[in-house]
Enzyme design. Structure first.
Site, mmCIF file in Angstrom:
data_model
loop_
_atom_site.group_PDB
_atom_site.id
_atom_site.type_symbol
_atom_site.label_atom_id
_atom_site.label_comp_id
_atom_site.label_asym_id
_atom_site.label_seq_id
_atom_site.Cartn_x
_atom_site.Cartn_y
_atom_site.Cartn_z
ATOM 1 N N SER A 7 0.851 -1.194 0.000
ATOM 2 C CA SER A 7 0.000 0.000 0.000
ATOM 3 C C SER A 7 0.883 1.238 0.000
ATOM 4 O O SER A 7 2.072 1.159 0.326
ATOM 5 C CB SER A 7 -0.865 -0.002 1.269
ATOM 6 N N TYR A 25 -3.138 -0.240 10.038
ATOM 7 C CA TYR A 25 -2.996 -0.614 8.619
ATOM 8 C C TYR A 25 -1.615 -0.228 8.112
ATOM 9 O O TYR A 25 -0.941 -1.029 7.460
ATOM 10 C CB TYR A 25 -4.086 0.107 7.838
#
Ligand code: NAP
Ligand code: GCO
Length: 267
Positions: free
Chosen positions: A147, A160
């Site tokens: 990501s 995250y």
């Protein structure tokens, strides 16, 4: 080697975790079109049914599994069943992932742990399950879906970002540990992609105006748009194929340029 062979996945078996919809489904479709036989998993029965229907509608034969990537025994049983039905897993795409958006001071330890468990421990468990078969076969491809948050933080996504940052380093470590066994482990780092996971960030205001975060991402992204799962399929086939046999431990950011730019001043 001709270019078709370079990107061909004929005869290969690919496991795409979380491949029932979204980015995982798009990548699995592309791997199938490149010749791979596909297996996918998810953690909810309704998702499995949704995924099986979606692949059938695309004319793609798949093996689908109800398997939570955080449960090692379940993952090992799934990989064993894939090996019996399709053969050794040649390509693993660690795509399954969750996000919880919560100010860190309010986030429970359990919630933090759950995100890290799925997004980081899950890829470890799945990679550990397929690597022995890859070693025996003499080759393997592991693609970790990282990501932008493998590189950058932002408010409310502490768990995250920590998990995806760790996934970047797990990618490099698998490269270091198994590169000599002809296993290439790379990451794909999507930018902001329009899927169910980011739907809350794109939700229109009651008056129909754009969500401020939506405008923010469009202004920050040189491409001037959110990505779509289709933007990721070429990089996925590249990293799954012989075309990337000398690429290892890299994170390929597919982000419309957002990581390279401070963004444009909103008009
Ligand atoms: P999504 O729409 O939320 O889909 C996630 C998939 O993972 C679902 O099929 C889900 O099915 C499955 N999953 C979740 N927890 C699981 C578990 N414990 N075991 C097995 N499967 C599980 O997400 P997405 O937007 O397609 O994102 C896919 C991946 O790309 C994720 O790793 C995400 O972090 C990453 N990513 C997304 C973006 C973006 O902007 N969308 C950007 C960068 C990276 P079940 O719920 O049934 O398990
Ligand atoms: C968020 C988004 C991002 C994207 C993606 C960006 O809340 O900031 O969900 O985290 O999902 O990971 O690369």
């Amino acid at each position: 080697m001709n270019m078709d062979d370079l990107f061909s996945l004929k005869g290969r078996v690919a496991l795409v975790t979380g491949g029932a919809y979204g980015i995982g489904f798009a990548m699995a479709q592309a791997l199938a079109k490149a010749g791979a036989r596909i297996a996918f998993n998810c953690s909810r029965p309704e998702t499995l049914s949704r995924g099986l229907t979606a692949y059938r509608n695309e004319g793609i034969e798949v093996e689908g599994y109800l398997c939570d990537v955080t449960e090692e025994k379940s993952v090992q049983d799934m990989v064993g069943d894939i090996e019996r039905k399709l053969g050794t897993v040649d390509i693993l795409v660690n795509n399954a992932g969750i996000i919880k958006r919560e100010p860190m001071e309010n986030m429970s330890v359990d919630d933090f742990r759950q995100v890290v468990d799925v997004d980081l421990v899950g890829p470890f468990i799945c990679s550990k399950a397929v690597i022995p078969g890859m070693i025996e076969k003499g080759h393997g491809k592991i693609i970790n879906i990282c990501s932008m948050m493998s590189e950058l933080g932002r408010d409310t996504v502490s768990a995250y970002a920590a998990a995806k940052g760790g996934l970047k380093m797990l990618t490099r470590n698998i490269c270091a540990e198994f590169g000599g066994r002809n296993i290439q482990c790379n990451g794909i780092g999507p930018g902001y992609i329009a899927t169910e996971q980011t739907a809350p960030l794109r939700q229109r205001n009651p008056d129909g105006s754009h969500n401020p975060f939506d405008n923010f991402i469009i202004a920050k992204t040189p491409a001037g748009r959110w990505g779509t799962p289709a933007d990721l399929v070429g990089p996925a086939v590249f990293l799954a194929s012989a075309a990337s046999d000398f690429v290892n431990g890299q994170i390929l950011y597919v982000d419309g340029g957002i990581l390279a730019s401070i963004g444009r001043q909103p008009e």
